[in-house]
Design an enzyme around this catalytic site. Sequence first.
Site, PDB file in Angstrom:
ATOM      1  NE  ARG A   1     -12.350  -1.761 -12.498  1.00  0.00           N
ATOM      2  CZ  ARG A   1     -13.135  -1.159 -13.390  1.00  0.00           C
ATOM      3  NH1 ARG A   1     -12.732  -1.014 -14.633  1.00  0.00           N
ATOM      4  NH2 ARG A   1     -14.324  -0.754 -13.046  1.00  0.00           N
TER       5      ARG A   1
ATOM      6  CE  LYS B   1     -15.461   3.450 -19.931  1.00  0.00           C
ATOM      7  NZ  LYS B   1     -15.886   2.082 -19.585  1.00  0.00           N
TER       8      LYS B   1
ATOM      9  NE  ARG C   1     -15.156   1.804  -9.440  1.00  0.00           N
ATOM     10  CZ  ARG C   1     -15.435   2.078 -10.710  1.00  0.00           C
ATOM     11  NH1 ARG C   1     -14.455   2.452 -11.520  1.00  0.00           N
ATOM     12  NH2 ARG C   1     -16.654   1.976 -11.186  1.00  0.00           N
TER      13      ARG C   1
ATOM     14  NE  ARG D   1     -21.110   4.351 -17.588  1.00  0.00           N
ATOM     15  CZ  ARG D   1     -19.967   4.538 -16.936  1.00  0.00           C
ATOM     16  NH1 ARG D   1     -19.416   5.717 -16.873  1.00  0.00           N
ATOM     17  NH2 ARG D   1     -19.373   3.515 -16.365  1.00  0.00           N
TER      18      ARG D   1
ATOM     19  NE  ARG E   1     -20.006  -0.790 -12.751  1.00  0.00           N
ATOM     20  CZ  ARG E   1     -18.703  -0.896 -12.540  1.00  0.00           C
ATOM     21  NH1 ARG E   1     -18.244  -1.808 -11.702  1.00  0.00           N
ATOM     22  NH2 ARG E   1     -17.871  -0.109 -13.170  1.00  0.00           N
TER      23      ARG E   1
HETATM   24  P1  AMP Z   1     -17.199   4.365 -13.821  1.00  0.00           P
HETATM   25  O1  AMP Z   1     -16.119   4.683 -12.859  1.00  0.00           O
HETATM   26  O2  AMP Z   1     -17.060   5.125 -15.110  1.00  0.00           O
HETATM   27  O3  AMP Z   1     -17.396   2.887 -14.034  1.00  0.00           O
HETATM   28  O4  AMP Z   1     -18.559   4.909 -13.157  1.00  0.00           O
HETATM   29  C1  AMP Z   1     -19.021   4.405 -11.923  1.00  0.00           C
HETATM   30  C2  AMP Z   1     -20.516   4.657 -11.781  1.00  0.00           C
HETATM   31  O5  AMP Z   1     -20.770   6.073 -11.821  1.00  0.00           O
HETATM   32  C3  AMP Z   1     -21.379   4.087 -12.889  1.00  0.00           C
HETATM   33  O6  AMP Z   1     -21.693   2.709 -12.684  1.00  0.00           O
HETATM   34  C4  AMP Z   1     -22.605   4.993 -12.804  1.00  0.00           C
HETATM   35  O7  AMP Z   1     -23.421   4.663 -11.698  1.00  0.00           O
HETATM   36  C5  AMP Z   1     -21.973   6.354 -12.504  1.00  0.00           C
HETATM   37  N1  AMP Z   1     -21.642   7.062 -13.774  1.00  0.00           N
HETATM   38  C6  AMP Z   1     -20.406   7.422 -14.211  1.00  0.00           C
HETATM   39  N2  AMP Z   1     -20.474   8.061 -15.383  1.00  0.00           N
HETATM   40  C7  AMP Z   1     -21.790   8.108 -15.717  1.00  0.00           C
HETATM   41  C8  AMP Z   1     -22.515   8.613 -16.833  1.00  0.00           C
HETATM   42  N3  AMP Z   1     -21.886   9.215 -17.863  1.00  0.00           N
HETATM   43  N4  AMP Z   1     -23.864   8.455 -16.835  1.00  0.00           N
HETATM   44  C9  AMP Z   1     -24.515   7.879 -15.812  1.00  0.00           C
HETATM   45  N5  AMP Z   1     -23.894   7.357 -14.744  1.00  0.00           N
HETATM   46  C10 AMP Z   1     -22.536   7.470 -14.677  1.00  0.00           C
END
Ligand code: AMP
Length: 218
Positions: free
Chosen positions: A128, A16, A161, A91, A172
């Site tokens: 990554r 994504k 990360r 999400r 996750r």
């Molecule tokens: P990402 O970079 O999109 O993988 O997001 C990293 C982390 O941020 C996720 O594992 C969640 O802990 C938090 N996070 C990001 N977007 C959301 C969302 N829409 N709802 C809940 N937690 C989120």
Amino acid sequence: MSRQVLILLGAPGAGKGTQAVRLAESLSLPHVSTGDLFRENLSKGTPLGDKAKGYMDAGDLVPDELVIDMLFDRVGREDCAGGYLLDGFPRTVAQAEALGARLDAQDEVQVIDIEVPDSAIVERITGRLSCGGCGAVFHRSFNPPATEGTCDRCGGGLSQRADDSAEVVEKRLAAYHEQTAPVAGWYRERVGICAVDGTQSPDEVFGACRACAQEVAS
Ligand code: AMP
């Protein structure tokens, strides 16, 4: 004026982030990533960042009300007036409902689901590398930067990360299956979704996503 609201769905590691950066450029839409917004809050040490940290480190979703307020604040800004691309939001079905209630009837919502089997996800995530400057994403083996440790796009530093570690990935993925996978079904019933095979090369995935994301005349 109708807004183009392009939503990218997919498991963590489905691509994504990579595709969002390219699609946003190609469609001239602001790229809104809730993960990036949380990381920005974390690095600035804001109260929101402090609240989100424990959930993120553990691989859990941040509670809906925190995410929704942060997202609405971001998409309420001037640069999103003509539309935006959402990466990592919604999400949960509750987040999708909250977004739906905020949009106008004439807004053009398009949903792309990048599909990758779980078996490929762990290798993808643990290799990554993310750019601290512009958010671009690389992979040690599949998509290495031209110069090790340096972003091809902006010259920023690349790093793994904290939540891309092998231990956190399983958590996750579990959160994705329980809470996020139903979001695709929710949109399928309401606006339809465009499914893209995320196991193709990044260029092929981009071509398929671009074909899904028709430009909307305002
Ligand atoms: P990402 O970079 O999109 O993988 O997001 C990293 C982390 O941020 C996720 O594992 C969640 O802990 C938090 N996070 C990001 N977007 C959301 C969302 N829409 N709802 C809940 N937690 C989120």
